[in-house]
Design an enzyme around this catalytic site. Structure first.
Site, PDB file in Angstrom:
ATOM      1  CG  ASN A  27      -0.219  -0.003   2.524  1.00  0.00           C
ATOM      2  OD1 ASN A  27       0.554   0.907   2.811  1.00  0.00           O
ATOM      3  ND2 ASN A  27      -0.416  -1.035   3.301  1.00  0.00           N
ATOM      4  CG  ASP A  37       2.580  -4.892   2.449  1.00  0.00           C
ATOM      5  OD1 ASP A  37       1.935  -3.846   2.631  1.00  0.00           O
ATOM      6  OD2 ASP A  37       3.817  -4.944   2.443  1.00  0.00           O
ATOM      7  CB  SER A 125      -5.361  -5.018  -7.486  1.00  0.00           C
ATOM      8  OG  SER A 125      -4.606  -3.828  -7.341  1.00  0.00           O
ATOM      9  N   GLY A 127      -6.782  -9.224  -3.811  1.00  0.00           N
ATOM     10  CA  GLY A 127      -7.133  -9.631  -2.440  1.00  0.00           C
ATOM     11  C   GLY A 127      -7.907  -8.526  -1.751  1.00  0.00           C
ATOM     12  CB  VAL A 128      -6.828  -6.150   0.882  1.00  0.00           C
ATOM     13  CG1 VAL A 128      -7.308  -4.832   1.471  1.00  0.00           C
ATOM     14  CG2 VAL A 128      -6.479  -7.131   1.991  1.00  0.00           C
TER      15      VAL A 128
HETATM   16  N1  APR Z   1       1.949 -15.517  -1.750  1.00  0.00           N
HETATM   17  C1  APR Z   1       1.313 -15.347  -2.939  1.00  0.00           C
HETATM   18  N2  APR Z   1       0.098 -14.779  -3.059  1.00  0.00           N
HETATM   19  C2  APR Z   1      -0.504 -14.369  -1.916  1.00  0.00           C
HETATM   20  C3  APR Z   1       0.095 -14.495  -0.631  1.00  0.00           C
HETATM   21  C4  APR Z   1       1.374 -15.104  -0.586  1.00  0.00           C
HETATM   22  N3  APR Z   1       2.032 -15.280   0.581  1.00  0.00           N
HETATM   23  N4  APR Z   1      -0.761 -13.961   0.294  1.00  0.00           N
HETATM   24  C5  APR Z   1      -1.838 -13.544  -0.376  1.00  0.00           C
HETATM   25  N5  APR Z   1      -1.702 -13.775  -1.704  1.00  0.00           N
HETATM   26  C6  APR Z   1      -2.620 -13.472  -2.806  1.00  0.00           C
HETATM   27  C7  APR Z   1      -4.044 -13.190  -2.457  1.00  0.00           C
HETATM   28  O1  APR Z   1      -4.787 -14.396  -2.376  1.00  0.00           O
HETATM   29  C8  APR Z   1      -4.483 -12.343  -3.640  1.00  0.00           C
HETATM   30  O2  APR Z   1      -4.833 -13.180  -4.730  1.00  0.00           O
HETATM   31  O3  APR Z   1      -2.140 -12.259  -3.385  1.00  0.00           O
HETATM   32  C9  APR Z   1      -3.220 -11.584  -4.038  1.00  0.00           C
HETATM   33  C10 APR Z   1      -3.192 -10.108  -3.621  1.00  0.00           C
HETATM   34  O4  APR Z   1      -3.815  -9.981  -2.371  1.00  0.00           O
HETATM   35  P1  APR Z   1      -3.322  -8.910  -1.270  1.00  0.00           P
HETATM   36  O5  APR Z   1      -2.054  -9.366  -0.678  1.00  0.00           O
HETATM   37  O6  APR Z   1      -4.487  -8.669  -0.373  1.00  0.00           O
HETATM   38  O7  APR Z   1      -2.994  -7.578  -2.103  1.00  0.00           O
HETATM   39  P2  APR Z   1      -3.959  -6.490  -2.753  1.00  0.00           P
HETATM   40  O8  APR Z   1      -5.276  -7.043  -3.117  1.00  0.00           O
HETATM   41  O9  APR Z   1      -3.106  -5.851  -3.807  1.00  0.00           O
HETATM   42  O10 APR Z   1      -4.201  -5.467  -1.549  1.00  0.00           O
HETATM   43  C11 APR Z   1      -3.119  -4.709  -1.073  1.00  0.00           C
HETATM   44  O11 APR Z   1      -3.546  -5.369   1.157  1.00  0.00           O
HETATM   45  O12 APR Z   1      -2.077  -6.500   2.447  1.00  0.00           O
HETATM   46  C12 APR Z   1      -2.576  -5.260   2.193  1.00  0.00           C
HETATM   47  O13 APR Z   1      -0.793  -3.744   2.728  1.00  0.00           O
HETATM   48  C13 APR Z   1      -1.528  -4.327   1.650  1.00  0.00           C
HETATM   49  O14 APR Z   1      -2.953  -2.433   1.802  1.00  0.00           O
HETATM   50  C14 APR Z   1      -2.386  -3.355   0.904  1.00  0.00           C
HETATM   51  C15 APR Z   1      -3.469  -4.230   0.316  1.00  0.00           C
END
Ligand code: APR
Length: 176
Positions: A27, A37, A125, A127-128
């Site tokens: 983020n 992250d 993008s 996930g969260v």
């Molecule tokens: N390895 C690979 N993929 C992962 C892992 C991991 N260890 N953990 C989660 N994922 C996958 C999730 O299932 C999703 O498909 O990575 C993808 C992205 O998810 P997020 O990590 O939530 O990232 P994003 O959607 O870009 O959101 C970013 O979330 O964690 C916070 O600090 C971050 O605020 C930022 C936001």
């Protein structure tokens, strides 16, 4: 036709990838979070956060803008560097696709500047930030295919589950 490295897919934890660059779905604060992250900071250790804090104290005083990318050490991860990029939050009313594409273009450019030969992306993008997987996969694959990745031996998407892997497999097949 742009010279491209074949795109690989894998299912697993991106922090375990033995590549030069692991891309972080960060983020704009660069100070950690959940998902990718959280995993990168937890396993990478304090040196990753330390360099992120230096970036916040210097060039990125107000945070890393969405779509941009910046490198730090990978700390205790098998990788050599982490390239942090900030994906756009999904919006149903505003098309932010170009920002998601920028994440991939800029992460590749930063990795190439470092001399990296291998890079692993998460599904940024999706996930969260709630971007629908099929559309995110389409944008990610089309963008990477449009970049000159001839300097890389490995360009890999590391997906966390079968649904994400299937979405990227489908994008690889259709985004020719
Ligand atoms: N390895 C690979 N993929 C992962 C892992 C991991 N260890 N953990 C989660 N994922 C996958 C999730 O299932 C999703 O498909 O990575 C993808 C992205 O998810 P997020 O990590 O939530 O990232 P994003 O959607 O870009 O959101 C970013 O979330 O964690 C916070 O600090 C971050 O605020 C930022 C936001």
């Amino acid at each position: 036709m742009v010279a491209v490295a074949d795109i690989e897919l894998a299912i697993g934890d991106i922090t375990e990838q033995e590549v030069d660059v692991v891309v972080n779905a960060a983020n704009s604060s660069l100070l950690g979070g959940g998902g990718v992250d959280g995993a990168i900071h937890r396993k990478g250790g304090p040196d990753v956060l330390g360099e992120c804090q230096e970036l916040r104290a210097g060039r990125y005083g107000s945070g890393l803008p969405t779509g941009q990318a910046v490198a730090t050490t990978a700390g205790r991860l098998p990788a050599r560097w982490v390239v942090h990029t900030v994906g756009p939050v999904w919006s149903g009313s505003e098309d932010r696709s170009e920002l998601l594409a920028d994440c991939h273009r800029n992460a590749l450019a930063v990795a190439a500047e470092l001399g990296a030969r291998s890079i692993a992306f998460p599904a940024i993008s999706t996930g969260v930030y709630r971007w629908p997987l099929p559309d995110a996969a389409r944008i990610a694959v089309a963008t990477v295919r449009g970049c000159d990745t001839s300097g890389f031996d490995v360009v890999r998407f590391v997906l966390f589950d079968r649904a994400a892997h299937a979405a990227f497999e489908s994008a690889l097949r259709t985004e020719r």
